[in-house]
Scaffold this active site. Structure first.
Site, PDB file in Angstrom:
ATOM      1  N   PRO A 230      -3.215  -1.608   0.973  1.00 11.72           N
ATOM      2  CA  PRO A 230      -2.797  -0.256   1.344  1.00 11.72           C
ATOM      3  C   PRO A 230      -1.435  -0.261   2.033  1.00 11.72           C
ATOM      4  O   PRO A 230      -1.076  -1.252   2.682  1.00 11.72           O
ATOM      5  CB  PRO A 230      -3.886   0.193   2.333  1.00 11.72           C
ATOM      6  N   ASP A 231      -0.685   0.840   1.881  1.00 15.30           N
ATOM      7  CA  ASP A 231       0.540   0.951   2.679  1.00 15.30           C
ATOM      8  C   ASP A 231       0.152   1.478   4.054  1.00 15.30           C
ATOM      9  O   ASP A 231      -1.040   1.494   4.408  1.00 15.30           O
ATOM     10  CB  ASP A 231       1.609   1.799   1.954  1.00 15.30           C
ATOM     11  N   PHE A 232       1.126   1.885   4.854  1.00 13.43           N
ATOM     12  CA  PHE A 232       0.812   2.332   6.216  1.00 13.43           C
ATOM     13  C   PHE A 232       0.656   3.845   6.311  1.00 13.43           C
ATOM     14  O   PHE A 232      -0.264   4.352   6.927  1.00 13.43           O
ATOM     15  CB  PHE A 232       1.905   1.862   7.192  1.00 13.43           C
ATOM     16  N   ARG A 233       1.603   4.581   5.701  1.00 13.45           N
ATOM     17  CA  ARG A 233       1.726   6.001   6.023  1.00 13.45           C
ATOM     18  C   ARG A 233       1.292   6.966   4.930  1.00 13.45           C
ATOM     19  O   ARG A 233       1.417   8.165   5.110  1.00 13.45           O
ATOM     20  CB  ARG A 233       3.172   6.309   6.448  1.00 13.45           C
TER      21      ARG A 233
ATOM     22  N   ASN B 124       7.432  -6.454   4.315  1.00 15.22           N
ATOM     23  CA  ASN B 124       6.045  -6.818   4.037  1.00 15.22           C
ATOM     24  C   ASN B 124       5.687  -8.196   4.579  1.00 15.22           C
ATOM     25  O   ASN B 124       6.534  -9.087   4.653  1.00 15.22           O
ATOM     26  CB  ASN B 124       5.789  -6.754   2.529  1.00 15.22           C
TER      27      ASN B 124
ATOM     28  N   ASP C 172       2.905  -9.734   3.247  1.00 15.58           N
ATOM     29  CA  ASP C 172       1.898 -10.221   2.298  1.00 15.58           C
ATOM     30  C   ASP C 172       2.363 -11.443   1.512  1.00 15.58           C
ATOM     31  O   ASP C 172       1.588 -12.039   0.757  1.00 15.58           O
ATOM     32  CB  ASP C 172       1.465  -9.097   1.343  1.00 15.58           C
TER      33      ASP C 172
ATOM     34  N   HIS D  30       9.995  -8.171   9.199  1.00 20.17           N
ATOM     35  CA  HIS D  30       8.907  -7.948  10.143  1.00 20.17           C
ATOM     36  C   HIS D  30       8.032  -9.196  10.303  1.00 20.17           C
ATOM     37  O   HIS D  30       6.852  -9.096  10.622  1.00 20.17           O
ATOM     38  CB  HIS D  30       8.090  -6.710   9.738  1.00 20.17           C
TER      39      HIS D  30
ATOM     40  N   CYS E 250       3.985 -17.960  27.077  1.00 25.38           N
ATOM     41  CA  CYS E 250       4.805 -19.179  27.174  1.00 25.38           C
ATOM     42  C   CYS E 250       5.434 -19.568  25.836  1.00 25.38           C
ATOM     43  O   CYS E 250       6.208 -20.514  25.782  1.00 25.38           O
ATOM     44  CB  CYS E 250       3.980 -20.339  27.732  1.00 25.38           C
TER      45      CYS E 250
ATOM     46  N   GLU F  73       8.233   9.127  -3.070  1.00 26.67           N
ATOM     47  CA  GLU F  73       8.840  10.293  -2.402  1.00 26.67           C
ATOM     48  C   GLU F  73      10.268   9.944  -1.994  1.00 26.67           C
ATOM     49  O   GLU F  73      10.635   8.779  -1.902  1.00 26.67           O
ATOM     50  CB  GLU F  73       8.004  10.663  -1.162  1.00 26.67           C
TER      51      GLU F  73
HETATM   52  P1  OAD Z   1       4.995   3.078   4.620  1.00 25.69           P
HETATM   53  O1  OAD Z   1       3.536   3.172   4.415  1.00 25.69           O
HETATM   54  O2  OAD Z   1       5.578   3.710   5.831  1.00 25.69           O
HETATM   55  O3  OAD Z   1       5.761   3.663   3.363  1.00 25.69           O
HETATM   56  C1  OAD Z   1       5.410   3.336   2.053  1.00 25.69           C
HETATM   57  C2  OAD Z   1       6.218   4.202   1.097  1.00 25.69           C
HETATM   58  O4  OAD Z   1       5.958   3.778  -0.226  1.00 25.69           O
HETATM   59  C3  OAD Z   1       5.883   5.678   1.178  1.00 25.69           C
HETATM   60  O5  OAD Z   1       7.073   6.422   1.041  1.00 25.69           O
HETATM   61  C4  OAD Z   1       4.950   5.883  -0.007  1.00 25.69           C
HETATM   62  O6  OAD Z   1       5.026   7.188  -0.523  1.00 25.69           O
HETATM   63  C5  OAD Z   1       5.522   4.897  -0.989  1.00 25.69           C
HETATM   64  N1  OAD Z   1       4.566   4.339  -1.964  1.00 25.69           N
HETATM   65  C6  OAD Z   1       3.310   3.913  -1.758  1.00 25.69           C
HETATM   66  N2  OAD Z   1       2.790   3.382  -2.871  1.00 25.69           N
HETATM   67  C7  OAD Z   1       3.748   3.487  -3.828  1.00 25.69           C
HETATM   68  C8  OAD Z   1       3.833   3.104  -5.196  1.00 25.69           C
HETATM   69  N3  OAD Z   1       2.835   2.485  -5.839  1.00 25.69           N
HETATM   70  N4  OAD Z   1       4.970   3.381  -5.859  1.00 25.69           N
HETATM   71  C9  OAD Z   1       6.003   3.991  -5.239  1.00 25.69           C
HETATM   72  N5  OAD Z   1       5.992   4.356  -3.958  1.00 25.69           N
HETATM   73  C10 OAD Z   1       4.886   4.106  -3.248  1.00 25.69           C
HETATM   74  O7  OAD Z   1       5.349   1.503   4.561  1.00 25.69           O
HETATM   75  P2  OAD Z   1       6.689   0.790   5.065  1.00 25.69           P
HETATM   76  O8  OAD Z   1       7.867   1.635   4.831  1.00 25.69           O
HETATM   77  O9  OAD Z   1       6.663  -0.583   4.494  1.00 25.69           O
HETATM   78  O10 OAD Z   1       5.736  -2.384  10.515  1.00 25.69           O
HETATM   79  O11 OAD Z   1       6.393   0.708   6.621  1.00 25.69           O
HETATM   80  C11 OAD Z   1       7.360   0.154   7.448  1.00 25.69           C
HETATM   81  C12 OAD Z   1       6.718  -0.555   8.617  1.00 25.69           C
HETATM   82  O12 OAD Z   1       5.831   0.328   9.313  1.00 25.69           O
HETATM   83  C13 OAD Z   1       5.829  -1.709   8.250  1.00 25.69           C
HETATM   84  O13 OAD Z   1       6.528  -2.900   8.017  1.00 25.69           O
HETATM   85  C14 OAD Z   1       4.939  -1.834   9.455  1.00 25.69           C
HETATM   86  C15 OAD Z   1       4.622  -0.386   9.649  1.00 25.69           C
HETATM   87  O14 OAD Z   1       4.231  -0.041  10.924  1.00 25.69           O
HETATM   88  C16 OAD Z   1       5.199  -2.860  11.619  1.00 25.69           C
HETATM   89  O15 OAD Z   1       4.018  -2.891  11.802  1.00 25.69           O
HETATM   90  C17 OAD Z   1       6.192  -3.360  12.605  1.00 25.69           C
END
Ligand code: OAD
Length: 272
Positions: A38-41, A112, A114, A131, A142, A231
Site C-alpha cells: 500500500p502507499d501512504f496517502r 521507498n 521496499d 528515506h 548511542c 493525480e
Molecule cells: P504517498 O502515499 O504520499 O503518495 C503516493 C502517490 O502515488 C499518490 O499521489 C497516489 O495517488 C499515487 N499512486 C498510488 N498508486 C499509484 C499507481 N499504481 N499508479 C500511479 N500513481 C499511484 O507516498 P509517497 O509520496 O511515497 O515517509 O510518500 C512520501 C513519504 O511519506 C514516504 O516516504 C513516507 C511517508 O510518510 C516517511 O515515512 C518518512
C-alpha cells in the site's frame, strides 16, 4: 520551449533523438502499489487510512521520532508489513532498470524502503534511498549498530528491541528515516544532480514530504519533466515543458516505452 508540445509522443521523440542522456527519476510508494504494497496517502487503501487499530494521535505519528521514543509499540506492530522481501518488482521498476541499461539513468531518488529498485536490477550506486532502508539499524541514543538477525526477529515477533549495551539501553530503530530525523548524507551530496539532468521523471509520489518534494524544482526550467501518477502533484504541470500522464504508473510507463520503441524489450526484462 524545449519540447514542441507537452505530449508523451513529443517527449518520446526527445528521448529517441538522443537529447535525454542524463535522466533523473524521483519515485514514491505509488510505483509499488501494483506489487501489493500500500502507499501512504491514498484515501482508502493507503497505510495512513488503515491504522485505527494502533490508536495513534494522528497517522504519521507511527513514523515520528519523538512519538517513537515515547511509544515504540505501534511502529513495531506495523514493521512486519513494511519489511522488504515479500514482493516482486513491477514493470515500472523494470523500466528504471531499462533506463540504466541504456546508459540514460543519471540517478534514481526513491522514497521507498521496499528495495524493489535494487531487486529489479538497478545498481546501488545509482539509487539514493532518501528515506533510508532496513539494511541497517541502531540505537537511537548511542547510535551503536544492532545485529540484523535480532532486528528481523524483533520485527517478525513484534517485540521492541533495545540497545545491547546495558549501560545505554536505548531504543533500537531500523535505518528508515522518521519524521523529525535528518535524511541520509547521500541525499544532500546528490541533491544538486537534478540541475544537471536533461530529463526528469517523477512517478508514484504525492510530493508532500520535504525535502524530497522539492527535488523536481531543482531541475532547470528548460528541462522537460514528466509526471506519471494517478493525480497531479507538487508544481508538476506548472512549467512549459512539463508532461503529465495522470494514470497508473505501469500503464503510463508502458505507453512511454511503446512510444520510444522499447516496449518488447521492457516486457521481456520484466518477465525474466
Ligand atoms: P504517498 O502515499 O504520499 O503518495 C503516493 C502517490 O502515488 C499518490 O499521489 C497516489 O495517488 C499515487 N499512486 C498510488 N498508486 C499509484 C499507481 N499504481 N499508479 C500511479 N500513481 C499511484 O507516498 P509517497 O509520496 O511515497 O515517509 O510518500 C512520501 C513519504 O511519506 C514516504 O516516504 C513516507 C511517508 O510518510 C516517511 O515515512 C518518512
Amino acid at each position: 520551449q524545449t519540447l514542441r508540445e507537452c505530449t508523451l509522443e513529443a517527449l518520446a521523440r526527445y528521448i529517441k533523438d538522443g537529447r535525454a542522456q542524463k535522466i533523473v527519476v524521483m519515485t514514491g510508494a505509488g510505483i509499488s502499489t501494483s506489487a501489493g504494497i500500500p502507499d501512504f496517502r491514498s484515501p482508502e487503501t493507503g497505510l495512513y487510512a488503515n491504522l485505527a487499530r494502533l490508536n495513534l494521535p494522528y497517522p504519521e505519528a507511527v513514523f515520528d521520532i519523538d512519538f517513537f521514543k515515547k511509544n515504540p509499540e505501534p511502529f513495531y506492530a506495523l514493521a512486519q508489513e513494511l519489511y522488504p522481501g515479500k514482493f516482486r518488482p513491477t514493470i515500472t521498476h523494470s523500466f528504471l532498470y531499462l533506463l540504466h541499461q541504456k546508459g540514460l539513468l543519471l540517478k534514481l531518488f526513491t522514497q521507498n524502503i521496499d528495495c524493489l529498485e535494487r531487486e529489479a536490477g538497478v545498481p546501488g550506486d545509482k539509487i539514493i534511498e532518501a528515506h533510508g532502508s532496513f539494511a541497517k539499524q541502531g540505537c537511537v541514543e548511542c547510535k551503536k549498530p544492532y545485529p540484523q538477525e535480532r532486528m528481523r526477529d524483533a520485527i517478525e515477533k513484534k517485540w521492541v528491541p533495545y540497545c545491547l549495551d546495558l549501560s545505554c539501553n536505548g531504543l533500537v530503530k531500523p535505518g528508515i528515516v522518521f519524521f523529525g530525523e535528518q535524511l541520509p548524507a547521500e541525499f544532500f551530496e546528490n541533491n544538486s544532480l537534478p540541475a544537471q539532468a536533461d530529463l526528469c521523471i517523477v512517478m508514484g509520489t504525492s510530493l508532500q514530504v520535504h525535502p524530497f518534494a522539492s527535488l523536481p524544482q531543482m531541475c532547470e526550467r528548460e528541462t522537460p519533466r514528466l509526471l506519471i501518477n494517478s493525480e497531479k502533484v507538487g508544481d508538476m504541470g506548472g512549467r512549459p515543458d512539463d508532461v503529465l500522464v495522470l494514470e497508473d504508473c505501469d500503464s503510463g510507463v508502458r505507453k512511454l516505452a511503446e512510444a520510444c520503441g522499447w516496449l518488447e524489450e521492457l516486457e521481456a526484462l520484466w518477465a525474466t
